[in-house]
Structure formats: structure tokens, C-alpha cells
Enzyme design. Sequence first.
Site, PDB file in Angstrom:
ATOM      1  N   ARG A  58       0.827  -1.222   0.000  1.00 50.30           N
ATOM      2  CA  ARG A  58       0.000   0.000   0.000  1.00 50.30           C
ATOM      3  C   ARG A  58       0.853   1.259   0.000  1.00 50.30           C
ATOM      4  O   ARG A  58       0.381   2.339  -0.367  1.00 50.30           O
ATOM      5  CB  ARG A  58      -0.991  -0.044   1.161  1.00 50.30           C
ATOM      6  N   GLU A  95       3.337  -6.462  12.835  1.00 52.72           N
ATOM      7  CA  GLU A  95       2.297  -6.587  13.867  1.00 52.72           C
ATOM      8  C   GLU A  95       1.735  -8.003  13.804  1.00 52.72           C
ATOM      9  O   GLU A  95       1.404  -8.591  14.812  1.00 52.72           O
ATOM     10  CB  GLU A  95       1.201  -5.536  13.627  1.00 52.72           C
TER      11      GLU A  95
HETATM   12  P1  AMP Z   1       4.302  -2.010  11.261  1.00 52.19           P
HETATM   13  O1  AMP Z   1       5.526  -2.497  10.546  1.00 52.19           O
HETATM   14  O2  AMP Z   1       3.955  -2.808  12.446  1.00 52.19           O
HETATM   15  O3  AMP Z   1       4.379  -0.510  11.564  1.00 52.19           O
HETATM   16  O4  AMP Z   1       3.085  -2.235  10.258  1.00 52.19           O
HETATM   17  C1  AMP Z   1       2.857  -1.368   9.209  1.00 52.19           C
HETATM   18  C2  AMP Z   1       2.556  -2.100   7.933  1.00 52.19           C
HETATM   19  O5  AMP Z   1       1.667  -3.192   8.119  1.00 52.19           O
HETATM   20  C3  AMP Z   1       1.914  -1.142   6.971  1.00 52.19           C
HETATM   21  O6  AMP Z   1       2.519  -1.335   5.697  1.00 52.19           O
HETATM   22  C4  AMP Z   1       0.445  -1.544   6.960  1.00 52.19           C
HETATM   23  O7  AMP Z   1      -0.009  -1.629   5.633  1.00 52.19           O
HETATM   24  C5  AMP Z   1       0.369  -2.902   7.632  1.00 52.19           C
HETATM   25  N1  AMP Z   1      -0.509  -2.924   8.807  1.00 52.19           N
HETATM   26  C6  AMP Z   1      -0.147  -3.192  10.087  1.00 52.19           C
HETATM   27  N2  AMP Z   1      -1.171  -3.166  10.927  1.00 52.19           N
HETATM   28  C7  AMP Z   1      -2.254  -2.842  10.180  1.00 52.19           C
HETATM   29  C8  AMP Z   1      -3.636  -2.632  10.482  1.00 52.19           C
HETATM   30  N3  AMP Z   1      -4.124  -2.754  11.727  1.00 52.19           N
HETATM   31  N4  AMP Z   1      -4.459  -2.294   9.453  1.00 52.19           N
HETATM   32  C9  AMP Z   1      -3.983  -2.177   8.204  1.00 52.19           C
HETATM   33  N5  AMP Z   1      -2.690  -2.357   7.853  1.00 52.19           N
HETATM   34  C10 AMP Z   1      -1.833  -2.691   8.822  1.00 52.19           C
END
Ligand code: AMP
Length: 170
Positions: A58, A95
Site C-alpha cells: 500500500r 504486527e
Molecule cells: P508495522 O511495521 O507494524 O508498523 O506495520 C505497518 C505495515 O503493516 C503497513 O505497511 C500496513 O499496511 C500494515 N498494517 C499493520 N497493521 C495494520 C492494520 N491494523 N491495518 C492495516 N494495515 C496494517
Amino acid sequence: MRFEDYIKNVPDFPIPGIQFKDITTLIADPVAFKAAVDELAQFVRDQKAELVVGPDARGFIVGSAVAYAAHVGFIPVRKPGKLPRETISYDYDLEYGKNTLCMHKDAVKPGQKVVIIDDLLATGGTMDATIRLIEAAGGVVVGLGFLIELVDLNGKSRLKNLPVKTLIQY
Ligand code: AMP
């Protein structure tokens, strides 16, 4: 513009316990999409960035539109096996699950100023990995821009006090 009105929350996607923030409803709306892109493009200009880097997948949608609006180039950071030339790579935790990100070794020139754009900041793992790739190439990260920040996950604490622009906080 109340950007949050254009986001759909999807409980338990892609696994139980995750509140997935669906941005497809925001980017489907021409007024909201343009306003969001313009606001992040202004941030790119304010930081005097020369490039936007966007992580798979995205980050491509939002980042390439922001780069176009800010009149700078766009560099994709991708999952393994997708980029055709020599890459540098970094492994990290999400995550949900694990991931590896890759960038063309010559995509960012030493000293170039970069803003990273993604749809959402959660734990900051994706950003941390992307920052490391840019810095390994000699680039200078001057800011991070997102549509959405999940504040409770405290991703900002991993991001070295870099300037962060987010349009929606949960
Ligand atoms: P992080 O690396 O944990 O900051 O996660 C960010 C990435 O994971 C981004 O590229 C988001 O597209 C995706 N992502 C993580 N958690 C979510 C969520 N709750 N809803 C949508 N996309 C998420």
C-alpha cells in the site's frame, strides 16, 4: 477534511485480534484521495526531500501518488524476488507475522534526502526496516508520512525522532 470518515475498520483481518484499517474506501473517493495526497506532498516539499520511498504494497499506492504531486521520484521497497537488479535486504517482525524488504542497491544515491510514505504506522517495524535500507544505500531520511497512525502501538518510539506526518490517528 475528516479523513477518518473514509476508512473502514475490519475486525479480525487477516487474523483474529487485528483491527484492520482498510484504506481502499479512502482512495476510491476522488476528493479524499486528492486531499490526502496533497497534504502528504506538502510535507515532502516542506522536508525538501528529493525522493519518496514506499514499501510494498500500500506504500506504492500512496507513495507514488505523493511523489508525483510533489514532483520527486518514487522508489519501491519490495518483498524478496520482485526487483530485477541487485538489491539490499532487511528482515523484520510485523504486527502480524514476519517480512523481508528489498531495495535496488543503486536506487538511492549517497546524500539524497528521502521521505518514506506508507498507508499506516503500526509497530514501526516496516519503517525501521525501510530506514535501514535507505541509510545502507547512503540516503538521508528527512521524514515519514502516513495516512494512519495506530498511536497505542507506539511505532514512533522506533523512528529516531524523525519528523512524522499522519493524517488520521487511532
Ligand atoms: P508495522 O511495521 O507494524 O508498523 O506495520 C505497518 C505495515 O503493516 C503497513 O505497511 C500496513 O499496511 C500494515 N498494517 C499493520 N497493521 C495494520 C492494520 N491494523 N491495518 C492495516 N494495515 C496494517
